[in-house]
Design an enzyme around this catalytic site. Structure first.
Site, mmCIF file in Angstrom:
data_model
loop_
_atom_site.group_PDB
_atom_site.id
_atom_site.type_symbol
_atom_site.label_atom_id
_atom_site.label_comp_id
_atom_site.label_asym_id
_atom_site.label_seq_id
_atom_site.Cartn_x
_atom_site.Cartn_y
_atom_site.Cartn_z
ATOM 1 N N ARG A 43 -15.106 -11.102 -18.790
ATOM 2 C CA ARG A 43 -15.024 -10.837 -17.364
ATOM 3 C C ARG A 43 -16.023 -9.746 -16.967
ATOM 4 O O ARG A 43 -16.406 -8.906 -17.768
ATOM 5 C CB ARG A 43 -13.604 -10.402 -16.963
ATOM 6 C CG ARG A 43 -12.550 -11.473 -17.171
ATOM 7 C CD ARG A 43 -12.722 -12.630 -16.217
ATOM 8 N NE ARG A 43 -11.675 -13.636 -16.347
ATOM 9 C CZ ARG A 43 -11.788 -14.744 -17.093
ATOM 10 N NH1 ARG A 43 -12.897 -14.959 -17.784
ATOM 11 N NH2 ARG A 43 -10.800 -15.615 -17.140
ATOM 12 N N GLY A 56 0.814 -1.207 0.000
ATOM 13 C CA GLY A 56 0.000 0.000 0.000
ATOM 14 C C GLY A 56 0.850 1.260 0.000
ATOM 15 O O GLY A 56 2.082 1.213 -0.035
ATOM 16 N N HIS A 75 -3.625 -6.724 -13.720
ATOM 17 C CA HIS A 75 -5.009 -6.491 -14.113
ATOM 18 C C HIS A 75 -5.091 -5.875 -15.505
ATOM 19 O O HIS A 75 -4.278 -5.018 -15.869
ATOM 20 C CB HIS A 75 -5.696 -5.586 -13.101
ATOM 21 C CG HIS A 75 -5.767 -6.188 -11.730
ATOM 22 N ND1 HIS A 75 -5.861 -5.446 -10.579
ATOM 23 C CD2 HIS A 75 -5.749 -7.488 -11.327
ATOM 24 C CE1 HIS A 75 -5.902 -6.250 -9.522
ATOM 25 N NE2 HIS A 75 -5.839 -7.488 -9.962
ATOM 26 N N LEU A 76 -6.101 -6.301 -16.261
ATOM 27 C CA LEU A 76 -6.148 -5.972 -17.690
ATOM 28 C C LEU A 76 -6.241 -4.475 -17.966
ATOM 29 O O LEU A 76 -5.462 -3.946 -18.771
ATOM 30 C CB LEU A 76 -7.329 -6.697 -18.345
ATOM 31 C CG LEU A 76 -7.524 -6.419 -19.844
ATOM 32 C CD1 LEU A 76 -6.289 -6.831 -20.641
ATOM 33 C CD2 LEU A 76 -8.776 -7.119 -20.354
ATOM 34 N N PHE A 131 -15.403 -9.455 -8.295
ATOM 35 C CA PHE A 131 -15.019 -9.967 -9.600
ATOM 36 C C PHE A 131 -13.881 -9.065 -10.105
ATOM 37 O O PHE A 131 -12.843 -9.029 -9.485
ATOM 38 C CB PHE A 131 -16.256 -10.057 -10.502
ATOM 39 C CG PHE A 131 -17.073 -11.293 -10.183
ATOM 40 C CD1 PHE A 131 -17.192 -12.325 -11.091
ATOM 41 C CD2 PHE A 131 -17.674 -11.448 -8.934
ATOM 42 C CE1 PHE A 131 -17.898 -13.486 -10.779
ATOM 43 C CE2 PHE A 131 -18.380 -12.600 -8.603
ATOM 44 C CZ PHE A 131 -18.489 -13.622 -9.542
ATOM 45 N N TYR A 147 -4.120 -18.445 -3.960
ATOM 46 C CA TYR A 147 -4.771 -17.193 -3.570
ATOM 47 C C TYR A 147 -6.256 -17.423 -3.299
ATOM 48 O O TYR A 147 -6.777 -17.075 -2.229
ATOM 49 C CB TYR A 147 -4.585 -16.136 -4.658
ATOM 50 C CG TYR A 147 -5.507 -14.956 -4.511
ATOM 51 C CD1 TYR A 147 -5.431 -14.125 -3.398
ATOM 52 C CD2 TYR A 147 -6.475 -14.671 -5.487
ATOM 53 C CE1 TYR A 147 -6.292 -13.043 -3.254
ATOM 54 C CE2 TYR A 147 -7.331 -13.595 -5.348
ATOM 55 C CZ TYR A 147 -7.241 -12.780 -4.233
ATOM 56 O OH TYR A 147 -8.096 -11.710 -4.093
ATOM 57 N N GLY A 165 -5.760 -22.466 -16.764
ATOM 58 C CA GLY A 165 -6.646 -22.081 -15.672
ATOM 59 C C GLY A 165 -7.499 -20.866 -15.921
ATOM 60 O O GLY A 165 -8.242 -20.451 -15.027
#
Length: 331
Positions: free
Chosen positions: A216, A36, A184-185, A166, A138, A278
């Site tokens: 997604r 953080g 992340h995309l 999500f 995770y 996966g």
């Protein structure tokens, strides 16, 4: 109400902390700043730097009435490479937090869980009663914490709510994603627009989806944060409830890239690659329970709006340095 936010220097935790302050709550943030950022913590909050195992009981004993628990390791590939770190950092620390809550008489907790607990879903949209069978450490650690919350509600009478995210994106009031290793995309695509990457890789173009790429469910971080405040009011003693948080609408990888092109005005080259092991074809949430029980609906469901807020954050940070924007912690 005086509330403790663990991991409140992180992406989602800092946005929730800011909304709690705006709603009139007294907020204490506990974060070890391993992932953080101190400048993400709203200035009105009391900030305590430290680990949950060392500082939770001390902080909780100072009039805290409820906990919002975000502190966790959350990088899937890292969890595969170093599962012991995830079991200790996620499950071990969460059990220590629950024990500190029991010892200090704090009886309400909202937990940051994940859709990764479902693994490869049997049906889409995914309801909360779908089988829990995570495919990586995770997700397995988050499922284990959910199970512990159920037992602590039964044995010790705590009121617990798990919110299964999500795909979270966007930014609010200068608080957005800023990870050392980005997975992340949407931030990855925006890094291409900023010239930090040459192209975005699309893993798999032969899925059984409308355009062949993975689908997604994306939700704006501000909407997600609002669900936490509602959940805080629905912590019932002796009960553990689980809610999926998502738009209920899926967007493919190609759609995300195209929207990012439109928002940023950059071409954003794409490199097509093979499937990653996966990766489910589609992950979309059923938000019916959250709507019916929490009264929660996303108020910013459009992908263009989500991307636009993310782009504003990332372009501001790139133009004026890291101190120009707040970002996302662990404790």
């Amino acid at each position: 109400m005086r509330v403790l936010v663990t991991g409140g220097a992180g992406y989602v935790g800092s946005v929730v902390a800011a909304q709690l302050v705006a709603a009139g709550h007294e907020v204490v943030v506990l974060d070890n700043l391993s992932t953080g950022h101190r400048d993400a913590v709203p200035p009105e909050c009391v900030f305590v730097r430290g680990d949950i195992r060392d500082r939770a009981a001390e902080v909780l004993s100072d009039g805290v009435e409820a906990v919002l628990h975000f502190a966790a390791k959350s990088i899937v590939p890292e969890s595969v490479a170093r599962p012991e770190m995830y079991w200790s950092g996620n499950v071990g620390a969460s059990l220590a937090l629950l024990e500190a809550m029991r010892a200090t008489g704090v009886r309400r907790i909202v937990f940051s869980s994940t859709a990764a607990v479902y693994g490869e879903p049997e049906r889409v949209p995914i309801p909360e009663d779908a089988p829990v069978r995570p495919t990586n450490p995770y997700g397995a650690t988050k499922a284990a914490i959910d199970a512990a919350l159920t037992e602590h509600a039964r044995m010790h009478g705590i009121g617990a709510v798990s919110l299964r995210y999500f795909n979270v994106a966007g930014a609010q009031d200068g608080r957005g994603e800023r990870h050392t290793t980005e997975t992340h995309l949407i931030p990855i695509v925006l890094q291409v627009a900023l010239g930090r990457r040459e192209a975005v890789s699309v893993f798999g173009t032969d899925y059984g989806t409308p355009d062949g790429t993975c689908v997604r469910d994306y939700i704006h971080v501000a909407d997600l944060a609002e669900a936490h405040l509602l959940a805080l009011d629905h912590c019932t003693p002796g009960r553990h409830r689980v809610y999926n948080l998502g738009n209920g609408t899926g967007f493919s990888v190609r759609e995300v890239v195209e929207v990012c092109r439109e928002v940023t005005g950059h071409p954003i080259p794409v490199v097509e690659d093979g499937r990653r092991p996966g990766d489910p074809a589609a992950l979309v949430a059923s938000g019916r329970r959250a709507r019916d029980e929490l009264g929660w609906l996303p108020r910013r469901p459009g992908l263009a709006a989500i991307v636009a807020d993310a782009w504003k954050f990332h372009s501001a940070a790139a133009g004026a340095g890291p101190a120009a924007a707040h970002a996302g912690g662990g404790a």
